[in-house]
Design an enzyme around this catalytic site. Structure first.
Site, mmCIF file in Angstrom:
data_model
loop_
_atom_site.group_PDB
_atom_site.id
_atom_site.type_symbol
_atom_site.label_atom_id
_atom_site.label_comp_id
_atom_site.label_asym_id
_atom_site.label_seq_id
_atom_site.Cartn_x
_atom_site.Cartn_y
_atom_site.Cartn_z
ATOM 1 N N GLU A 1 0.918 -1.180 -0.289
ATOM 2 C CA GLU A 1 0.005 0.035 0.107
ATOM 3 C C GLU A 1 1.384 1.478 0.140
ATOM 4 O O GLU A 1 1.499 1.604 1.136
ATOM 5 C CB GLU A 1 -1.207 -0.427 1.114
ATOM 6 C CG GLU A 1 -1.564 1.320 1.329
ATOM 7 C CD GLU A 1 -2.026 2.537 1.923
ATOM 8 O OE1 GLU A 1 -1.518 3.129 0.652
ATOM 9 O OE2 GLU A 1 -2.115 2.306 3.159
ATOM 10 N N CYS B 1 -2.106 9.247 2.585
ATOM 11 C CA CYS B 1 -1.855 8.844 1.815
ATOM 12 C C CYS B 1 -3.894 8.807 0.639
ATOM 13 O O CYS B 1 -3.556 8.928 -0.746
ATOM 14 C CB CYS B 1 -1.141 7.239 1.294
ATOM 15 S SG CYS B 1 -2.025 5.200 2.519
#
Length: 454
Positions: free
Chosen positions: A228, A262
């Site tokens: 990720e 993010c």
């Protein structure tokens, strides 16, 4: 990089930690293998009870754990409390649903009996970031442990006290020593651990560079990995949107964790018909945000986590301005102690600017004007990232159009992108591969075994 706690509000070193020796790392690996052989044979009910206990520990000590987060990486205290509560929710979710996700699946075939069984892999190395130092770990650990795996945590070097606290939570919840262990190690030691055959898989949340290095090492060993990585999420607003909600949520999404997320909204792509109105009100709200004491309920912007992050954000802004981008507000380090950066808005950003191509991990919103939905999608997809996307429109055909055409792992319509245990989380392109959370997340670190009985 030293393993140490540094107060982001002052720059003061509060505690330094010695890295684990090779002997200590070897002991942890042996403990993990030994614990796995017993943990994998425990029942789902036993694991669920321990996860429920972990949730209780988190909830009963939320203020204590929140203070550790705030002290080490700098976020607002109320944000840290919310993070702890989310971790408790994640534990409860997998305690309640993990067994269902891993139930054997009967398959109709020519065999007398055929089915799919989900079995744990073993020791999984988790390389985790500092921005959500508890949640990032728990969203891996809760499903991994529920599936019967054991975890080894290599946390970011600036949040060692968070890492040690998490290990203790799992121990206090009743998990055997060795089921979840924290490794206080430098980055240089990671490659050797990934290569160790006792480690069966690796998961990383972090930068593109770190992800590439981990994937390369794991790939050479033919070892499962989940990545990720970064995101430069678009936040698209069309004329049919409820503008007040789109503006207030846009500011909130860009400024969550002082912009260090993010999945924060980063690239605001606004339809031409409403662009001027949206930008004016957005800038007004950004300029009014209050920087200050992380514990003060009135504070809205906390310091960035480190001086390196602060300098990196400022460098991206200044280089982008040098190529032609226009500052609408902010654009510099705040004139106060600590690693504070002013809430910033950039517009007229050329393709040659760092802000156009790179992820800006701080309180900087980037604005783009789109003639129509096709151009909005073209701008949104003109990125190496593909993590999440937020779209604001009340036209059903536009909702369908964007949900199909956007190149991202997640599309949220009339809502900000967020992680939720009930649905998969992850991206495409250079935002990584694999999924966390949901049923897909718990199955990532299992052997999907086919059983065929003639």
């Amino acid at each position: 990089m030293a393993i140490a706690s540094i107060n982001p509000a002052t720059g003061e070193l509060t505690k330094r930690f010695d890295a684990h020796t090779d002997h200590e790392i070897e002991g942890a690996l042996e403990n993990a293998i030994s614990a796995f052989e017993r943990h994998r044979r425990t029942s789902f009910a036993e694991r669920a009870a321990k996860l429920q206990r972990a949730a209780e520990i988190l909830e009963n000590n939320r203020e204590h754990f929140a203070q550790i987060i705030t002290a080490e990486m700098g976020k607002l205290l109320r944000g840290s409390v919310a993070e702890i509560e989310k971790c408790a929710g994640g534990c409860r979710f997998y305690a309640e649903h993990g067994e269902k996700f891993l139930t054997e699946q009967v398959v109709s075939s020519a065999a007398r009996q055929s089915y799919i069984r989900y079995e744990p892999l073993g020791a999984v190395l988790a390389i985790m970031p500092w921005n959500f130092p508890f949640w990032q770990v728990f969203r891996f650990a809760a499903p991994a442990l529920m599936a019967g795996n054991v975890g080894l945590l290599k946390h970011a070097s600036n949040v060692p006290q968070c890492a040690l606290a998490i290990e203790k939570i799992f121990r206090d919840a009743g998990f055997e020593a060795g089921v979840f262990q924290t490794l206080l190690i430098e980055n240089e030691a990671v490659e050797k651990i990934i290569g160790d055959p006792r480690v069966r898989a690796v998961t990383l949340t972090g930068s593109e560079r770190a992800g590439s290095a981990v994937a390369s090492t794991a790939g050479r060993q033919i070892k499962k990995s989940v990545l990720e990585l970064g995101g430069s999420d678009p936040f698209i607003v069309m004329p049919s949107a409820k503008l007040d909600d789109a503006i207030s949520t846009g500011v909130k999404s860009r400024m969550v964790n002082s912009g260090q997320s993010c999945i924060a909204a980063k690239r605001f792509i606004i339809a031409d018909a409403i662009y001027d109105q949206y930008v004016a009100q957005f800038v007004e709200k950004m300029e009014k945000l209050k920087l200050g004491d992380r514990v003060d309920p009135k504070t809205e912007v906390a310091p960035l986590s480190s001086e390196n992050i602060l300098h990196g954000v400022d460098e991206q802004v200044q280089k982008s301005v040098a190529t032609g981008a226009k500052i609408l507000c902010g654009g510099k380090r705040a004139d106060r102690a600590g690693y504070f950066y002013e809430p910033t808005v950039l517009a007229k950003i050329p393709k040659s600017a760092p802000a156009y191509r790179e992820e800006v991990f701080g309180p900087v919103a980037l604005f783009f004007r789109a003639r129509d939905r096709e151009e909005a999608v073209a701008i949104a997809n003109d990125s190496s990232f593909g993590l999440g996307a937020s779209v604001w429109t009340n036209e059903p055909d536009e909702q369908e159009f964007f949900s199909h055409e956007l190149e991202s792992g997640m599309v949220f319509v009339n809502a900000m992108v967020a992680s939720d245990p009930r649905v998969p989380f992850g991206g495409v392109k250079r935002s990584g591969y694999g999924r966390e959370l949901g049923g897909e997340g718990i199955r990532e670190f299992t052997n999907v075994k086919t059983i065929w009985i003639s």
